[in-house]
Design an enzyme around this catalytic site. Structure first.
Site, PDB file in Angstrom:
ATOM      1  N   ALA A  68       0.690  -1.259   0.034  1.00 44.73           N
ATOM      2  CA  ALA A  68      -0.042  -0.010   0.052  1.00 44.73           C
ATOM      3  C   ALA A  68       0.880   1.335   0.028  1.00 44.73           C
ATOM      4  CB  ALA A  68      -1.139   0.017   1.289  1.00 44.73           C
ATOM      5  N   GLY A  69       0.530   2.442  -0.735  1.00 38.91           N
ATOM      6  CA  GLY A  69       0.947   3.427  -0.481  1.00 38.91           C
ATOM      7  C   GLY A  69       1.643   3.956  -1.817  1.00 38.91           C
ATOM      8  N   GLY A 120       0.372  11.251   4.977  1.00 38.41           N
ATOM      9  CA  GLY A 120      -0.771  11.673   5.472  1.00 38.41           C
ATOM     10  C   GLY A 120      -2.007  10.988   5.002  1.00 38.41           C
ATOM     11  N   PHE A 121      -2.080   9.800   4.355  1.00 38.54           N
ATOM     12  CA  PHE A 121      -3.211   9.334   3.694  1.00 38.54           C
ATOM     13  C   PHE A 121      -3.756  10.207   2.582  1.00 38.54           C
ATOM     14  CE2 PHE A 121      -4.353   6.323   7.764  1.00 38.54           C
ATOM     15  CZ  PHE A 121      -3.142   5.643   7.502  1.00 38.54           C
ATOM     16  N   ASN A 185       1.677   8.936  10.497  1.00 46.33           N
ATOM     17  CA  ASN A 185       1.571  10.223   9.955  1.00 46.33           C
ATOM     18  C   ASN A 185       0.121  10.786  10.105  1.00 46.33           C
ATOM     19  OD1 ASN A 185       3.909  10.426   9.014  1.00 46.33           O
ATOM     20  ND2 ASN A 185       3.675   9.146   7.406  1.00 46.33           N
ATOM     21  N   THR A 186      -0.918  10.155  10.869  1.00 44.27           N
ATOM     22  CA  THR A 186      -2.010  10.484  11.211  1.00 44.27           C
ATOM     23  C   THR A 186      -2.163  10.481  12.676  1.00 44.27           C
ATOM     24  OG1 THR A 186      -3.314   9.692   9.164  1.00 44.27           O
ATOM     25  CG2 THR A 186      -4.689  10.005  11.199  1.00 44.27           C
ATOM     26  N   LYS A 214      -2.384  -4.356   9.925  1.00 47.00           N
ATOM     27  CA  LYS A 214      -1.033  -3.695   9.724  1.00 47.00           C
ATOM     28  C   LYS A 214      -0.524  -3.207  11.055  1.00 47.00           C
ATOM     29  CE  LYS A 214       1.903  -1.680   6.178  1.00 47.00           C
ATOM     30  NZ  LYS A 214       1.902  -1.166   4.719  1.00 47.00           N
ATOM     31  N   THR A 244       6.048   1.843   8.582  1.00 46.68           N
ATOM     32  CA  THR A 244       7.192   2.337   8.577  1.00 46.68           C
ATOM     33  C   THR A 244       7.712   2.697   9.932  1.00 46.68           C
ATOM     34  OG1 THR A 244       5.953   4.290   8.518  1.00 46.68           O
ATOM     35  CG2 THR A 244       7.002   3.467   6.076  1.00 46.68           C
TER      36      THR A 244
END
Length: 370
Positions: A68-69, A120-121, A185-186, A214, A244
């Site tokens: 993902a990402g 940040g999604f 990051n959130t 995850k 991460t």
């Protein structure tokens, strides 16, 4: 190698070296390529490797997935199987569309084989992804995972409904769902790894599709053990280890300035820690809970050690940035060779398991022979 000598240097120069500019440029080209059947067939002939296995009831053409990402909104879906991936995970997607954090927010640390991100999604939202998946002209050909996250505007006590909104919008499209409760990051997101929050979340989501959790590499072993227990109690299909890290261990001196950037670190410095978490989950569950290993897989040897630690599948992100599709092919070939070797050694003792599920896997089944 063409990618390392020509393609990667060119990509790394785009936008004056801005990593997100190169990412967007690449996605745009791959999206265009996705409409070219001849080009897709040519790539598939070069990079696709058959090394099938079945995990949590889903059959994977090979055990190497896109993490993902990389393609949050599914912009280039048909291209990824042609580049050799045996499954693709889109997202992380949220119930509400959101722009993410201010740019710049993606940084390469080339001497360390690493990346720092604080995205940040950023994504167009679950409804937009569902519409895009509805419009796909033909089946993807490999399993599709969908990573779900909490919208930034949603308070922690409303997180379950937020995840559930995304899940309901996308339920018919995903072969499995990843519950991302570990991005750094959130704000507040990692609190959802706590027993009470995670129990409520899985209680709402676990059902007719495999749901995996995850987790962060920064969790202590007791905290990972708690996550494992909730997953087993609630019938989760597996764990993705890991996201991460906030740590900055193992970075090259040349990357010291970039190391000061806030965000999650991925790539080679995470190799050992991610593998340790995979091994811990596999050992604690006796193979009952399949693990997707992700983090620091930058060469076939790292992937082999991840499988040996107990991973049933692996995913690439930073390794793909630095190694390109040749790495995908090499890892898939290595996994096929290792599996054939184990089958040969096991021939006098009976067949090794070919299907892994949370309830039926046997101890040891999640390694390179799974």
């Amino acid at each position: 190698m063409i990618f390392e000598r020509l393609v990667r240097p060119a990509l790394f120069k785009l936008g004056g070296g801005d990593a997100e500019t190169a990412h967007e440029w690449t996605l745009h080209r791959l999206a265009g390529l996705s409409r070219n059947r001849v080009a897709l067939a040519a790539l598939r002939a070069r990079y696709a490797v058959a090394a099938p296995r079945t995990v949590f009831g889903v059959r994977f053409p090979n055990p190497v997935g896109l993490a993902a990402g990389m393609d949050k909104d599914g912009a280039a879906l048909p291209a990824w199987p042609a580049l050799g991936f045996g499954f693709v995970e889109v997202g992380t997607v949220t119930a509400h569309a959101q722009p993410g954090n201010p740019r710049p927010r993606l940084f390469r640390l080339p001497d360390s084989g690493a990346v720092i991100n604080r995205m940040g999604f950023n994504n167009a939202g679950a409804a937009a992804l569902a519409a895009r998946l509805d419009a796909l002209p033909r089946p993807l050909g490999v399993p599709l995972g969908i990573s779900l996250g909490k919208s930034k505007v949603t308070e922690l006590d409303a997180a379950v409904d937020d995840y559930l909104t995304s899940y309901k919008a996308l339920r018919e499209h995903g072969d499995y769902f990843a519950v991302n409760v570990s991005s750094p990051n959130t704000p507040g997101l990692r609190a959802l790894q706590d027993r009470e929050h995670l129990d409520a979340l899985l209680g709402a989501l676990v059902g007719d599709r495999p749901v995996l959790v995850k987790i962060a590499p920064d969790l202590t072993e007791p905290a990972v053990a708690e996550v494992i227990q909730v997953c087993l109690d609630r019938g989760a299909a597996g764990i993705i280890a890991t996201n991460t890290t906030l740590r900055r261990d193992g970075l090259a001196a040349a990357d010291a300035d970039r190391a000061a950037e806030t965000g999650g670190l991925s790539g080679r410095p995470l190799t050992g820690r991610a593998r340790d978490v995979v091994a811990f989950v596999h050992r604690e569950t006796g193979g009952r809970l399949p693990v997707i290993g992700v983090g620091g897989i930058v060469d076939p040897d790292a992937a082999t050690r991840m499988f040996d630690a107990g991973a049933s599948l692996v995913q690439l992100y930073t390794g793909f940035i630095y190694g390109g599709p040749g790495l995908v092919r090499a890892v898939a070939r290595r996994s096929r060779a290792a599996r054939a070797s184990i089958k040969e050694k096991s021939s006098l003792e009976g067949d090794i398991p070919t299907t892994i599920s949370p309830r039926s896997a046997q101890p040891g089944a999640g390694g390179s022979g799974a």
